[in-house]
Write a protein that holds these residues in place. Structure first.
Motif, short mmCIF file in Angstrom:
data_model
loop_
_atom_site.label_atom_id
_atom_site.label_comp_id
_atom_site.label_asym_id
_atom_site.label_seq_id
_atom_site.Cartn_x
_atom_site.Cartn_y
_atom_site.Cartn_z
N PHE A 75 38.98 44.25 41.51
CA PHE A 75 38.84 43.02 42.30
C PHE A 75 39.87 42.99 43.44
O PHE A 75 39.53 42.73 44.59
CB PHE A 75 38.99 41.78 41.43
CG PHE A 75 38.80 40.50 42.20
CD1 PHE A 75 37.54 39.97 42.37
CD2 PHE A 75 39.89 39.85 42.77
CE1 PHE A 75 37.36 38.81 43.11
CE2 PHE A 75 39.71 38.69 43.51
CZ PHE A 75 38.44 38.17 43.68
N VAL A 76 41.12 43.26 43.10
CA VAL A 76 42.19 43.24 44.10
C VAL A 76 41.90 44.26 45.21
O VAL A 76 42.02 43.95 46.40
CB VAL A 76 43.57 43.51 43.45
CG1 VAL A 76 44.64 43.76 44.49
CG2 VAL A 76 43.95 42.36 42.54
N ALA A 77 41.51 45.47 44.83
CA ALA A 77 41.24 46.52 45.81
C ALA A 77 40.08 46.13 46.72
O ALA A 77 40.14 46.31 47.94
CB ALA A 77 40.95 47.83 45.11
N LEU B 281 35.42 53.16 51.07
CA LEU B 281 36.51 54.10 51.26
C LEU B 281 37.85 53.37 51.13
O LEU B 281 38.79 53.87 50.49
CB LEU B 281 36.39 54.77 52.63
CG LEU B 281 37.34 55.91 52.92
CD1 LEU B 281 37.13 57.05 51.95
CD2 LEU B 281 37.12 56.39 54.35
N GLY B 282 37.94 52.18 51.69
CA GLY B 282 39.15 51.38 51.60
C GLY B 282 39.45 50.94 50.17
O GLY B 282 40.60 50.98 49.72
N THR B 283 38.41 50.55 49.45
CA THR B 283 38.60 50.14 48.05
C THR B 283 39.10 51.32 47.23
O THR B 283 40.02 51.18 46.41
CB THR B 283 37.29 49.58 47.47
OG1 THR B 283 36.86 48.47 48.27
CG2 THR B 283 37.46 49.12 46.03
N ARG C 126 43.68 53.88 44.46
CA ARG C 126 44.60 55.01 44.29
C ARG C 126 46.05 54.55 44.51
O ARG C 126 46.93 54.94 43.75
CB ARG C 126 44.25 56.16 45.24
CG ARG C 126 43.07 56.97 44.83
CD ARG C 126 43.34 57.69 43.51
NE ARG C 126 42.31 58.66 43.24
CZ ARG C 126 41.43 58.55 42.26
NH1 ARG C 126 41.45 57.52 41.46
NH2 ARG C 126 40.55 59.48 42.06
N LEU C 127 46.25 53.73 45.52
CA LEU C 127 47.60 53.21 45.76
C LEU C 127 48.11 52.37 44.59
O LEU C 127 49.31 52.32 44.34
CB LEU C 127 47.64 52.39 47.05
CG LEU C 127 47.51 53.17 48.36
CD1 LEU C 127 47.36 52.21 49.54
CD2 LEU C 127 48.70 54.10 48.55
N GLY D 127 47.45 53.02 41.58
CA GLY D 127 47.62 53.91 40.43
C GLY D 127 46.42 54.09 39.55
O GLY D 127 46.55 54.54 38.40
N VAL D 128 45.23 53.78 40.04
CA VAL D 128 44.02 53.93 39.23
C VAL D 128 43.45 55.33 39.42
O VAL D 128 43.30 55.81 40.54
CB VAL D 128 42.97 52.88 39.62
CG1 VAL D 128 41.64 53.14 38.92
CG2 VAL D 128 43.47 51.49 39.31
N GLY D 129 43.11 55.97 38.32
CA GLY D 129 42.40 57.25 38.35
C GLY D 129 43.26 58.45 38.68
O GLY D 129 44.49 58.39 38.70
N ARG D 130 42.55 59.52 38.96
CA ARG D 130 43.18 60.80 39.27
C ARG D 130 43.07 61.09 40.75
O ARG D 130 42.24 60.55 41.42
CB ARG D 130 42.47 61.91 38.50
CG ARG D 130 42.42 61.68 37.03
CD ARG D 130 41.43 62.68 36.41
NE ARG D 130 40.72 62.00 35.32
CZ ARG D 130 39.46 61.65 35.38
NH1 ARG D 130 38.71 61.90 36.40
NH2 ARG D 130 38.90 61.03 34.37
N SER D 131 43.87 62.01 41.24
CA SER D 131 43.81 62.35 42.68
C SER D 131 42.81 63.44 42.95
O SER D 131 42.19 64.01 42.17
CB SER D 131 45.16 62.78 43.18
OG SER D 131 45.69 63.82 42.39
#
Length: 159
Positions: free
Chosen positions: A28-30, A145-147, A152-153, A155-159
């Motif tokens: 939601f925040v993203a 793309l922004g979400t 990622r910023l 800390g969700v998921g892998r890179s």
């Protein structure tokens, strides 16, 4: 492998529920933030190039019925809801596919709903598709793309 106790299974279930709630909240925040920066940022560029008339500005402040909230807040709220819905499905991907799936899912799903689901719910006809549908796809791809980037910023998921 030792057999898990009921307490261990409950603890794992609670941890999974906590992670799920965290992902939904961060989704939601993203989505909210991506609407303000990416979606509306590209909208501004489209205003400047004449693709979207300046009579429909980026970062609109006019009130939206029925709650009379500023249009920008309404857009960001709906962006947040879309982020909440899509994050559990798309955050699991990694590498280039993560970015591709966020961009494509957003470019396809959001305009389809905006053009073919929302108007009938409001008692309206489907708006003219060309070139608005293509513009909507580009705006929503930038939102996706922004979400993905904001998640990622956060800390969700892998890179």
């Amino acid at each position: 492998m030792p057999k898990e106790t009921v307490e261990t299974q409950i603890a794992k279930g609670q941890q999974g529920a906590d992670m799920s709630f965290r992902l939904l909240l961060l989704g939601f925040v993203a989505g909210f933030v991506a609407t303000l920066i990416f979606h509306q940022g590209l909208w501004f560029v489209f205003n400047q190039t004449g693709l979207i008339p300046e009579s429909r500005p980026a970062w609109p402040t006019g009130a939206i019925p029925p709650l009379e909230v500023p249009a920008l807040l309404s857009k960001a709220f709906w962006g947040g809801l879309w982020g909440l819905v899509l994050a559990p499905f798309l955050a699991r991907f990694s590498g280039p596919s993560y970015w591709l799936y966020w961009t494509l899912a957003s470019a396809i799903a959001l305009p389809l709903v905006a053009f073919f689901v929302v108007p009938p719910l409001k008692g309206l006809e489907t708006p003219p598709l060309w070139p608005r549908y293509l513009v909507s796809m580009m705006l929503n791809a930038s939102w996706g793309l922004g979400t993905a980037a904001v998640l990622r910023l956060l800390g969700v998921g892998r890179s």
